[in-house]
Write a protein that holds these residues in place. Sequence first.
Motif, PDB file in Angstrom:
ATOM      1  N   ALA A  77      34.819  41.068  42.540  1.00 19.13           N
ATOM      2  CA  ALA A  77      34.328  39.726  43.076  1.00 19.13           C
ATOM      3  C   ALA A  77      32.872  39.818  43.615  1.00 19.13           C
ATOM      4  O   ALA A  77      31.901  38.916  43.460  1.00 19.13           O
ATOM      5  N   GLY A  78      32.602  40.909  44.075  1.00 18.27           N
ATOM      6  CA  GLY A  78      31.227  41.268  44.589  1.00 18.27           C
ATOM      7  C   GLY A  78      30.099  41.295  43.405  1.00 18.27           C
ATOM      8  O   GLY A  78      29.041  40.856  43.454  1.00 18.27           O
ATOM      9  N   LEU A  79      30.643  41.905  42.346  1.00 19.97           N
ATOM     10  CA  LEU A  79      29.747  42.197  41.175  1.00 19.97           C
ATOM     11  C   LEU A  79      29.430  40.890  40.444  1.00 19.97           C
ATOM     12  O   LEU A  79      28.392  40.668  39.929  1.00 19.97           O
ATOM     13  N   LEU A  80      30.517  40.171  40.287  1.00 21.41           N
ATOM     14  CA  LEU A  80      30.584  39.052  39.315  1.00 21.41           C
ATOM     15  C   LEU A  80      31.000  37.798  39.666  1.00 21.41           C
ATOM     16  O   LEU A  80      31.844  37.175  39.350  1.00 21.41           O
ATOM     17  N   PRO A  81      30.231  37.305  40.767  1.00 22.57           N
ATOM     18  CA  PRO A  81      30.618  36.107  41.405  1.00 22.57           C
ATOM     19  C   PRO A  81      30.233  34.985  40.369  1.00 22.57           C
ATOM     20  O   PRO A  81      29.165  35.002  39.910  1.00 22.57           O
ATOM     21  N   GLY A  82      31.198  33.961  40.270  1.00 25.52           N
ATOM     22  CA  GLY A  82      31.145  33.021  39.453  1.00 25.52           C
ATOM     23  C   GLY A  82      31.148  33.091  37.936  1.00 25.52           C
ATOM     24  O   GLY A  82      30.950  32.163  37.318  1.00 25.52           O
ATOM     25  N   ARG A  83      31.447  34.233  37.553  1.00 25.45           N
ATOM     26  CA  ARG A  83      31.635  34.641  36.253  1.00 25.45           C
ATOM     27  C   ARG A  83      32.817  34.297  35.633  1.00 25.45           C
ATOM     28  O   ARG A  83      33.831  34.228  36.351  1.00 25.45           O
ATOM     29  N   ARG A  84      33.011  33.897  34.133  1.00 30.27           N
ATOM     30  CA  ARG A  84      34.411  34.099  33.772  1.00 30.27           C
ATOM     31  C   ARG A  84      34.728  35.372  32.995  1.00 30.27           C
ATOM     32  O   ARG A  84      33.847  36.018  32.327  1.00 30.27           O
ATOM     33  N   LEU A  85      36.095  35.917  33.497  1.00 24.89           N
ATOM     34  CA  LEU A  85      36.265  37.267  33.218  1.00 24.89           C
ATOM     35  C   LEU A  85      37.454  37.029  32.213  1.00 24.89           C
ATOM     36  O   LEU A  85      38.149  36.227  32.192  1.00 24.89           O
ATOM     37  N   HIS A  86      37.304  38.033  31.215  1.00 24.42           N
ATOM     38  CA  HIS A  86      38.384  38.162  30.410  1.00 24.42           C
ATOM     39  C   HIS A  86      38.801  39.490  30.377  1.00 24.42           C
ATOM     40  O   HIS A  86      38.339  40.686  30.196  1.00 24.42           O
ATOM     41  N   LEU A  87      40.163  39.450  31.030  1.00 27.11           N
ATOM     42  CA  LEU A  87      40.764  41.026  31.305  1.00 27.11           C
ATOM     43  C   LEU A  87      41.576  41.451  30.396  1.00 27.11           C
ATOM     44  O   LEU A  87      42.414  40.961  29.859  1.00 27.11           O
ATOM     45  N   PHE A  88      41.206  42.718  29.624  1.00 28.59           N
ATOM     46  CA  PHE A  88      41.864  43.397  28.606  1.00 28.59           C
ATOM     47  C   PHE A  88      42.644  44.401  29.252  1.00 28.59           C
ATOM     48  O   PHE A  88      42.092  45.476  29.755  1.00 28.59           O
ATOM     49  N   GLY A  89      43.796  44.585  29.233  1.00 26.93           N
ATOM     50  CA  GLY A  89      44.683  45.922  29.663  1.00 26.93           C
ATOM     51  C   GLY A  89      45.417  46.292  28.660  1.00 26.93           C
ATOM     52  O   GLY A  89      46.412  45.496  27.992  1.00 26.93           O
ATOM     53  N   HIS A  90      45.631  47.593  28.241  1.00 30.68           N
ATOM     54  CA  HIS A  90      46.497  48.166  27.426  1.00 30.68           C
ATOM     55  C   HIS A  90      47.790  48.920  28.220  1.00 30.68           C
ATOM     56  O   HIS A  90      47.355  49.759  29.096  1.00 30.68           O
ATOM     57  N   SER A  91      48.942  48.618  27.734  1.00 32.46           N
ATOM     58  CA  SER A  91      50.072  49.445  28.284  1.00 32.46           C
ATOM     59  C   SER A  91      50.019  49.387  29.756  1.00 32.46           C
ATOM     60  O   SER A  91      50.178  48.237  30.466  1.00 32.46           O
ATOM     61  N   LEU A  92      50.042  50.392  30.677  1.00 33.93           N
ATOM     62  CA  LEU A  92      49.872  50.175  32.310  1.00 33.93           C
ATOM     63  C   LEU A  92      48.659  49.113  32.538  1.00 33.93           C
ATOM     64  O   LEU A  92      48.975  48.318  33.464  1.00 33.93           O
ATOM     65  N   GLY A  93      47.523  49.426  31.805  1.00 33.09           N
ATOM     66  CA  GLY A  93      46.582  48.260  32.015  1.00 33.09           C
ATOM     67  C   GLY A  93      46.740  46.901  31.819  1.00 33.09           C
ATOM     68  O   GLY A  93      46.340  46.142  32.674  1.00 33.09           O
ATOM     69  N   ALA A  94      47.796  46.612  31.276  1.00 33.16           N
ATOM     70  CA  ALA A  94      48.141  45.298  31.347  1.00 33.16           C
ATOM     71  C   ALA A  94      49.069  44.659  32.517  1.00 33.16           C
ATOM     72  O   ALA A  94      48.658  43.675  32.760  1.00 33.16           O
ATOM     73  N   LEU A  95      49.627  45.763  33.263  1.00 33.68           N
ATOM     74  CA  LEU A  95      50.111  45.318  34.516  1.00 33.68           C
ATOM     75  C   LEU A  95      49.172  45.185  35.329  1.00 33.68           C
ATOM     76  O   LEU A  95      49.131  44.220  36.177  1.00 33.68           O
ATOM     77  N   PHE A  96      47.901  45.802  35.454  1.00 32.52           N
ATOM     78  CA  PHE A  96      46.875  45.804  36.259  1.00 32.52           C
ATOM     79  C   PHE A  96      46.184  44.560  36.159  1.00 32.52           C
ATOM     80  O   PHE A  96      45.777  43.818  36.880  1.00 32.52           O
ATOM     81  N   ALA A  97      46.014  44.140  34.734  1.00 36.26           N
ATOM     82  CA  ALA A  97      45.362  42.831  34.349  1.00 36.26           C
ATOM     83  C   ALA A  97      45.889  41.602  34.703  1.00 36.26           C
ATOM     84  O   ALA A  97      45.540  40.647  35.197  1.00 36.26           O
ATOM     85  N   TYR A  98      47.302  41.696  34.850  1.00 33.09           N
ATOM     86  CA  TYR A  98      48.251  40.545  35.316  1.00 33.09           C
ATOM     87  C   TYR A  98      48.044  40.438  36.562  1.00 33.09           C
ATOM     88  O   TYR A  98      47.677  39.082  37.123  1.00 33.09           O
ATOM     89  N   GLU A  99      48.271  41.387  37.162  1.00 32.56           N
ATOM     90  CA  GLU A  99      48.219  41.430  38.867  1.00 32.56           C
ATOM     91  C   GLU A  99      46.794  41.050  39.355  1.00 32.56           C
ATOM     92  O   GLU A  99      46.672  40.309  40.270  1.00 32.56           O
ATOM     93  N   LEU A 100      45.742  41.534  38.563  1.00 32.72           N
ATOM     94  CA  LEU A 100      44.224  41.177  38.863  1.00 32.72           C
ATOM     95  C   LEU A 100      44.562  39.622  38.610  1.00 32.72           C
ATOM     96  O   LEU A 100      43.386  38.898  39.540  1.00 32.72           O
ATOM     97  N   THR A 101      44.811  38.919  37.580  1.00 30.37           N
ATOM     98  CA  THR A 101      44.838  37.486  37.686  1.00 30.37           C
ATOM     99  C   THR A 101      45.374  37.024  38.639  1.00 30.37           C
ATOM    100  O   THR A 101      44.956  35.962  39.220  1.00 30.37           O
TER     101      THR A 101
END
Length: 258
Positions: A77-101
């Motif tokens: 949030a501090g690095l990318l204010p106002g940006r559109r993020l496209h979250l890619f997570g593989h395996s465990l990373g998919a759960l990270f991506a979902y919870e981050l969303t």
Amino acid sequence: MPERSFVVQGRLEGAADVVVFLPPAGSVTSPYLPIGSRLPATLPAVHCEIPGRGRLVHDEAPASVHGAVERWAGELAGLLPGRRLHLFGHSLGALFAYELTVLFEARPDGEARPGGRSRPGGGTEVASLLVSGSREPGSAPRSLVAHAFAALRREQRATDREGDAEGARLLADLRMRREHRTAGRPVRAPLALFCGRADGFARPEEMLEWKRFTGGPFLGMFTFGGGHDYHLSGRKEIAAAIGKIVNRHPHSNSADQE
């Protein structure tokens, strides 16, 4: 002061869209750097890293998926204010991506924290959730230990002197996956599914269950040759698919080029 828990690839200046890669189990440095290098020049990438290992070895390791995501969310949030993020997570990373969303969508405008720090949000939009090689949140995890250890042994360098550090990292991450609990809140972000056609741990037809976790558009399923580790070989094809997804946004400034 703790180091930032991400690595930037490409130029963030002027970029409205950014791909954020979330690490799979056992990761130290990002295995997605070769994918990021094949994205369009106008589409930068940010690679999140798990504290407590590698260059972040002196930071406190997260005890849960939610613990890891809280730190990344604040930094992003501090690095990318106002940006559109496209979250890619593989395996465990998919759960990270979902919870981050979930976290970004729950705090879209950034709530004030004690001490003046802001919570994640700040107008940052999760423009797409790109799930790879993972069954849906809340599913009973299959045993990935034998597979993951075999993958680590294949990639281990002859000069590696970490002893069993890789195994310890992997077991810690698999514990996070096993103990992960989620409210199962549907997110608004559009969903795309990525998978290896021969993946026995997250089969393509099983991954369709992810559609229950989003109320946004379904952008499709992208399948690639190989099994669970397909992302280590199909890098050009994966980068092209990500680029096309980003270009679907009506305001994207990402050119569909190498």
